[in-house]
Design a protein around this motif. Structure first.
Motif, mmCIF file in Angstrom:
data_model
loop_
_atom_site.group_PDB
_atom_site.id
_atom_site.type_symbol
_atom_site.label_atom_id
_atom_site.label_comp_id
_atom_site.label_asym_id
_atom_site.label_seq_id
_atom_site.Cartn_x
_atom_site.Cartn_y
_atom_site.Cartn_z
ATOM 1 N N ASN A 218 0.805 -1.326 0.215
ATOM 2 C CA ASN A 218 0.178 -0.073 -0.014
ATOM 3 C C ASN A 218 0.903 1.249 0.146
ATOM 4 O O ASN A 218 0.595 2.400 0.654
ATOM 5 C CB ASN A 218 -1.075 -0.125 1.138
ATOM 6 C CG ASN A 218 -2.274 0.870 0.900
ATOM 7 O OD1 ASN A 218 -2.560 1.144 -0.460
ATOM 8 N ND2 ASN A 218 -2.862 1.307 1.837
ATOM 9 N N CYS A 219 2.142 1.234 -0.708
ATOM 10 C CA CYS A 219 2.943 2.524 -0.728
ATOM 11 C C CYS A 219 2.438 3.228 -2.006
ATOM 12 O O CYS A 219 1.779 2.777 -2.860
ATOM 13 C CB CYS A 219 4.209 1.650 -1.140
ATOM 14 S SG CYS A 219 5.560 2.811 -1.435
ATOM 15 N N ALA A 220 3.076 4.364 -1.837
ATOM 16 C CA ALA A 220 2.730 5.421 -2.998
ATOM 17 C C ALA A 220 3.284 4.737 -4.302
ATOM 18 O O ALA A 220 2.625 5.205 -5.367
ATOM 19 C CB ALA A 220 3.223 6.625 -2.645
ATOM 20 N N PHE A 221 4.397 3.793 -4.249
ATOM 21 C CA PHE A 221 4.827 3.572 -5.504
ATOM 22 C C PHE A 221 4.274 2.062 -6.021
ATOM 23 O O PHE A 221 4.903 1.547 -6.728
ATOM 24 C CB PHE A 221 6.413 3.542 -5.346
ATOM 25 C CG PHE A 221 7.083 4.841 -5.069
ATOM 26 C CD1 PHE A 221 7.143 5.586 -6.173
ATOM 27 C CD2 PHE A 221 7.729 5.096 -3.961
ATOM 28 C CE1 PHE A 221 7.574 6.756 -6.058
ATOM 29 C CE2 PHE A 221 8.114 6.446 -3.774
ATOM 30 C CZ PHE A 221 8.307 7.344 -4.765
ATOM 31 N N ASP A 222 3.579 1.630 -5.336
ATOM 32 C CA ASP A 222 2.792 0.370 -5.490
ATOM 33 C C ASP A 222 3.892 -0.605 -5.454
ATOM 34 O O ASP A 222 4.766 -0.757 -4.831
ATOM 35 C CB ASP A 222 2.051 0.371 -6.830
ATOM 36 C CG ASP A 222 0.775 1.381 -6.557
ATOM 37 O OD1 ASP A 222 0.193 1.402 -5.427
ATOM 38 O OD2 ASP A 222 0.068 1.914 -7.338
ATOM 39 N N ASP A 223 3.782 -1.478 -6.574
ATOM 40 C CA ASP A 223 4.879 -2.620 -6.780
ATOM 41 C C ASP A 223 5.920 -2.372 -7.302
ATOM 42 O O ASP A 223 7.039 -2.956 -7.302
ATOM 43 C CB ASP A 223 4.350 -3.726 -7.537
ATOM 44 C CG ASP A 223 4.171 -3.265 -9.237
ATOM 45 O OD1 ASP A 223 4.024 -2.017 -9.409
ATOM 46 O OD2 ASP A 223 3.725 -4.037 -10.056
ATOM 47 N N ARG A 224 6.505 -0.942 -7.408
ATOM 48 C CA ARG A 224 7.737 -0.345 -7.796
ATOM 49 C C ARG A 224 8.642 -0.156 -6.682
ATOM 50 O O ARG A 224 9.725 0.263 -6.652
ATOM 51 C CB ARG A 224 7.511 0.739 -8.772
ATOM 52 C CG ARG A 224 6.947 0.376 -10.216
ATOM 53 C CD ARG A 224 6.620 1.849 -10.706
ATOM 54 N NE ARG A 224 5.634 2.225 -10.054
ATOM 55 C CZ ARG A 224 5.056 3.502 -10.228
ATOM 56 N NH1 ARG A 224 5.575 4.311 -11.260
ATOM 57 N NH2 ARG A 224 4.060 4.008 -9.561
ATOM 58 N N CYS A 225 7.962 -0.201 -5.524
ATOM 59 C CA CYS A 225 8.751 0.376 -4.201
ATOM 60 C C CYS A 225 9.817 -0.600 -4.039
ATOM 61 O O CYS A 225 9.807 -1.996 -4.171
ATOM 62 C CB CYS A 225 7.700 0.246 -3.065
ATOM 63 S SG CYS A 225 8.591 0.484 -1.424
ATOM 64 N N LYS A 226 10.891 -0.282 -3.814
ATOM 65 C CA LYS A 226 12.196 -0.865 -3.525
ATOM 66 C C LYS A 226 12.682 -0.725 -1.937
ATOM 67 O O LYS A 226 13.639 -1.284 -1.613
ATOM 68 C CB LYS A 226 13.275 -0.486 -4.423
ATOM 69 C CG LYS A 226 12.700 -0.677 -5.965
ATOM 70 C CD LYS A 226 12.671 -2.083 -6.354
ATOM 71 C CE LYS A 226 12.213 -2.359 -7.845
ATOM 72 N NZ LYS A 226 11.582 -3.369 -8.109
ATOM 73 N N SER A 227 11.899 -0.164 -1.389
ATOM 74 C CA SER A 227 12.466 0.076 0.053
ATOM 75 C C SER A 227 12.339 -1.072 0.768
ATOM 76 O O SER A 227 11.315 -1.957 0.630
ATOM 77 C CB SER A 227 11.408 1.418 0.796
ATOM 78 O OG SER A 227 11.814 2.567 0.168
ATOM 79 N N SER A 228 12.961 -1.137 2.058
ATOM 80 C CA SER A 228 12.758 -2.194 2.919
ATOM 81 C C SER A 228 12.640 -1.652 4.312
ATOM 82 O O SER A 228 13.072 -0.442 4.622
ATOM 83 C CB SER A 228 14.116 -3.230 2.976
ATOM 84 O OG SER A 228 15.104 -2.461 3.686
ATOM 85 N N TRP A 229 12.074 -2.493 5.305
ATOM 86 C CA TRP A 229 11.795 -1.966 6.627
ATOM 87 C C TRP A 229 12.807 -1.573 7.320
ATOM 88 O O TRP A 229 12.956 -0.573 7.957
ATOM 89 C CB TRP A 229 10.959 -3.184 7.235
ATOM 90 C CG TRP A 229 10.679 -2.698 8.748
ATOM 91 C CD1 TRP A 229 11.456 -3.230 9.814
ATOM 92 C CD2 TRP A 229 9.774 -2.036 9.131
ATOM 93 N NE1 TRP A 229 11.286 -2.724 10.912
ATOM 94 C CE2 TRP A 229 9.916 -2.121 10.671
ATOM 95 C CE3 TRP A 229 8.788 -1.041 8.801
ATOM 96 C CZ2 TRP A 229 9.227 -1.097 11.606
ATOM 97 C CZ3 TRP A 229 7.774 -0.319 9.630
ATOM 98 C CH2 TRP A 229 8.258 -0.442 10.775
ATOM 99 N N GLU A 230 14.130 -2.236 7.008
ATOM 100 C CA GLU A 230 15.341 -2.105 7.720
ATOM 101 C C GLU A 230 16.039 -0.629 7.295
ATOM 102 O O GLU A 230 16.724 -0.211 7.973
ATOM 103 C CB GLU A 230 16.347 -3.141 7.489
ATOM 104 C CG GLU A 230 16.021 -4.464 8.018
ATOM 105 C CD GLU A 230 14.734 -5.269 7.370
ATOM 106 O OE1 GLU A 230 14.283 -5.010 6.174
ATOM 107 O OE2 GLU A 230 14.113 -5.974 7.854
ATOM 108 N N GLU A 231 15.800 -0.193 6.070
ATOM 109 C CA GLU A 231 16.094 0.995 5.583
ATOM 110 C C GLU A 231 15.330 2.140 5.801
ATOM 111 O O GLU A 231 15.854 3.416 6.037
ATOM 112 C CB GLU A 231 16.171 0.986 3.996
ATOM 113 C CG GLU A 231 17.146 -0.291 3.580
ATOM 114 C CD GLU A 231 17.074 -0.276 2.045
ATOM 115 O OE1 GLU A 231 18.077 -0.827 1.539
ATOM 116 O OE2 GLU A 231 16.186 0.201 1.399
#
Length: 83
Positions: free
Chosen positions: A17-30
């Motif tokens: 449910n990120c603004a970038f949808d399936d393109r999100c490359k973030s991780s919880w740890e970062e």
């Protein structure tokens, strides 16, 4: 945003449910820590990401349309709940 999940199965938590949808490359740890336990901030999408470790937490945040990070265990619970 659409309720989608990352496809990188190497991440311990999937961001959904990120603004970038399936393109999100973030991780919880970062993500940046906040003053609230279980909530981090994503500088890329400018959203607070809520950690969900139970199906109930995941469903609650889904209803609120919050961005979430959820674990493989949560996905297994969701799969189990459907059967």
């Amino acid at each position: 945003g659409a309720w989608t999940q990352m496809t990188d199965h190497q991440q311990p938590y999937q961001i959904t449910n990120c603004a970038f949808d399936d393109r999100c490359k973030s991780s919880w740890e970062e993500l940046s820590h906040t003053s609230t336990l279980g909530v981090r901030f994503c500088a890329q999408c400018q959203k607070h990401i809520h950690l969900c470790e139970t199906l109930e937490e995941l469903l609650w945040h889904a209803r609120l349309e919050n961005a979430v990070a959820w674990s493989r265990t949560t996905r297994q619970l969701e799969s189990f709940d459907r059967h």
